[in-house]
Enzyme design. Structure first.
Site, PDB file in Angstrom:
ATOM      1  N   GLU A  12     -10.357 -57.309   5.198  1.00  0.00           N
ATOM      2  CA  GLU A  12     -11.873 -57.375   5.302  1.00  0.00           C
ATOM      3  C   GLU A  12     -12.505 -58.226   6.285  1.00  0.00           C
ATOM      4  O   GLU A  12     -11.817 -59.203   6.282  1.00  0.00           O
ATOM      5  CB  GLU A  12     -12.598 -57.641   3.889  1.00  0.00           C
ATOM      6  CG  GLU A  12     -12.078 -58.768   3.032  1.00  0.00           C
ATOM      7  CD  GLU A  12     -13.298 -59.883   2.830  1.00  0.00           C
ATOM      8  OE1 GLU A  12     -14.052 -60.114   3.577  1.00  0.00           O
ATOM      9  OE2 GLU A  12     -13.053 -60.627   1.921  1.00  0.00           O
ATOM     10  N   ARG A  43     -10.108 -65.337  -4.121  1.00  0.00           N
ATOM     11  CA  ARG A  43      -9.814 -64.048  -4.488  1.00  0.00           C
ATOM     12  C   ARG A  43     -10.565 -63.045  -3.293  1.00  0.00           C
ATOM     13  O   ARG A  43     -10.830 -61.906  -3.729  1.00  0.00           O
ATOM     14  CB  ARG A  43      -9.814 -63.345  -5.954  1.00  0.00           C
ATOM     15  CG  ARG A  43      -9.135 -64.424  -6.673  1.00  0.00           C
ATOM     16  CD  ARG A  43      -9.124 -64.003  -8.245  1.00  0.00           C
ATOM     17  NE  ARG A  43      -8.336 -62.703  -8.202  1.00  0.00           N
ATOM     18  CZ  ARG A  43      -6.985 -62.425  -8.380  1.00  0.00           C
ATOM     19  NH1 ARG A  43      -6.307 -63.521  -8.340  1.00  0.00           N
ATOM     20  NH2 ARG A  43      -6.482 -61.177  -8.563  1.00  0.00           N
ATOM     21  N   CYS A  68      -6.471 -59.787   9.963  1.00  0.00           N
ATOM     22  CA  CYS A  68      -4.734 -60.072  10.373  1.00  0.00           C
ATOM     23  C   CYS A  68      -4.689 -61.526  10.580  1.00  0.00           C
ATOM     24  O   CYS A  68      -3.460 -61.914  10.023  1.00  0.00           O
ATOM     25  CB  CYS A  68      -4.555 -59.255  11.822  1.00  0.00           C
ATOM     26  SG  CYS A  68      -5.177 -59.636  13.191  1.00  0.00           S
ATOM     27  N   HIS A  93      -3.917 -58.538  17.848  1.00  0.00           N
ATOM     28  CA  HIS A  93      -3.272 -58.464  16.358  1.00  0.00           C
ATOM     29  C   HIS A  93      -2.174 -59.434  15.910  1.00  0.00           C
ATOM     30  O   HIS A  93      -1.003 -59.441  16.583  1.00  0.00           O
ATOM     31  CB  HIS A  93      -2.912 -56.899  16.133  1.00  0.00           C
ATOM     32  CG  HIS A  93      -2.150 -56.580  14.920  1.00  0.00           C
ATOM     33  ND1 HIS A  93      -2.887 -56.882  13.653  1.00  0.00           N
ATOM     34  CD2 HIS A  93      -0.974 -56.066  14.370  1.00  0.00           C
ATOM     35  CE1 HIS A  93      -2.446 -56.526  12.631  1.00  0.00           C
ATOM     36  NE2 HIS A  93      -1.041 -56.002  13.189  1.00  0.00           N
ATOM     37  N   ASP A 118       4.120 -57.232   8.662  1.00  0.00           N
ATOM     38  CA  ASP A 118       2.716 -56.924   9.255  1.00  0.00           C
ATOM     39  C   ASP A 118       1.815 -56.830   8.097  1.00  0.00           C
ATOM     40  O   ASP A 118       1.462 -55.725   7.449  1.00  0.00           O
ATOM     41  CB  ASP A 118       2.557 -55.556  10.015  1.00  0.00           C
ATOM     42  CG  ASP A 118       1.201 -55.330  10.724  1.00  0.00           C
ATOM     43  OD1 ASP A 118       0.496 -56.253  10.266  1.00  0.00           O
ATOM     44  OD2 ASP A 118       1.013 -54.353  11.455  1.00  0.00           O
TER      45      ASP A 118
END
Length: 290
Positions: A52, A77, A82, A122, A139
């Site tokens: 998110e 939480r 990434c 990434h 990943d």
């Protein structure tokens, strides 16, 4: 070498509240640096902590220091993208005794629609174990799996992790040398997902990439909410107000949401419970259209 430089070269696993992290992802297995443990940890993290970008949309930016990652992803939480997921996971792996190096991938998934060359922003992890000399790629921050580490071997070809299908290719690039390409099978056939090299990346390198991704108008994450939840049998995506559910066989279904539905959808599908203030902000974003 000074202590400061030494810490900059690592992932600060000694500062991680390991018990809290393992409780967050629901891992109760052995705390040993084995291949089996690595598979279990990747699966637990990937299926528990969602992808998110809401902090960017709320105007608060993304912090990558370990204290901030633990507060957001563990104590509150929430999820992350990434750099956040990979940074927290790297600290946990380092604490377990794995060999961990950061990598940067260049996402090619969806790039054909724009034709633009994307920066290598990434975050991936190159992982080794004391058991043998095999190299694994973890990943945990793409939002779309894989649910397990995959071995970095030339000629690997097609492989399946759960019910999801991937293919790994090694190419020789005139500039980068060995270039690895991960493909993923979808309803459109094989789609290249990203490329990467084994050039090591450190926390400061990820900080630079994180600044671009979280602030640039060219970044896909500064313009609208984008969330993902990846499970063995289903992949949920919220892109702006479009909720899409994808399955391993390539089928998918989508629907447009009313802004007022978003807090409930985030809680029920993405396991993100916003406080009242953030929920109101999300619903009232002025640029939202249905």
């Amino acid at each position: 070498m000074t202590d400061a430089v030494h810490r900059d070269d690592r992932w600060l696993g000694e500062d991680l509240d390991l018990d809290a992290y393992l409780s967050r992802i629901g891992y109760e297995g052995p705390r040993t640096a084995t291949v089996d443990t690595l598979h279990a940890l990747v699966h637990a993290h990937t299926t528990t902590i969602p992808f998110e970008n809401l902090e960017i949309i709320f105007g608060r930016g993304i912090r990558l220091d370990l204290d901030a990652l633990q507060d957001k992803l563990i104590r509150r939480r929430r999820g992350g993208y990434c750099f956040e997921n990979a940074g927290l996971f790297a600290a946990a792996l380092e604490r377990f005794g794995f060999g961990v190096s950061g990598l940067s991938g260049r996402v090619t998934y969806g790039a054909l629609a724009t034709g633009a060359l994307r920066p290598a922003t990434h975050a991936l992890l190159r992982v080794t174990t004391p058991e043998d000399d095999r190299v694994w790629i973890c990943d945990v921050g793409f939002g779309f799996g894989p649910l397990a580490p995959y071995e970095l071997v030339d000629g690997r070809g097609e492989f399946t992790l759960g019910d999801w299908h991937y293919r790994l290719e090694r190419r020789v690039d005139d500039t980068d040398g060995d270039l690895w390409v991960l493909f993923q099978r979808s309803h459109e056939g094989w789609i290249d997902r990203y490329t990467f090299t084994e050039n090591p990346q450190y926390r400061i390198d990820w900080a630079v990439g994180n600044h671009f991704v979280s602030t640039s108008p060219r970044s896909p994450f500064t313009t609208r909410p984008f969330l993902q939840r990846f499970l063995p049998e289903v992949h949920h995506v919220l892109d702006d107000v479009t909720l899409t559910t994808e399955y391993p066989d390539g089928t998918a279904r989508s629907r447009e949401l009313e802004p007022g539905e978003l807090p409930k959808v985030l809680a029920e599908i993405f396991d993100i419970d916003l406080d009242e203030s953030d929920a109101e902000t999300l619903v009232a974003l002025p640029w939202r259209t249905v």
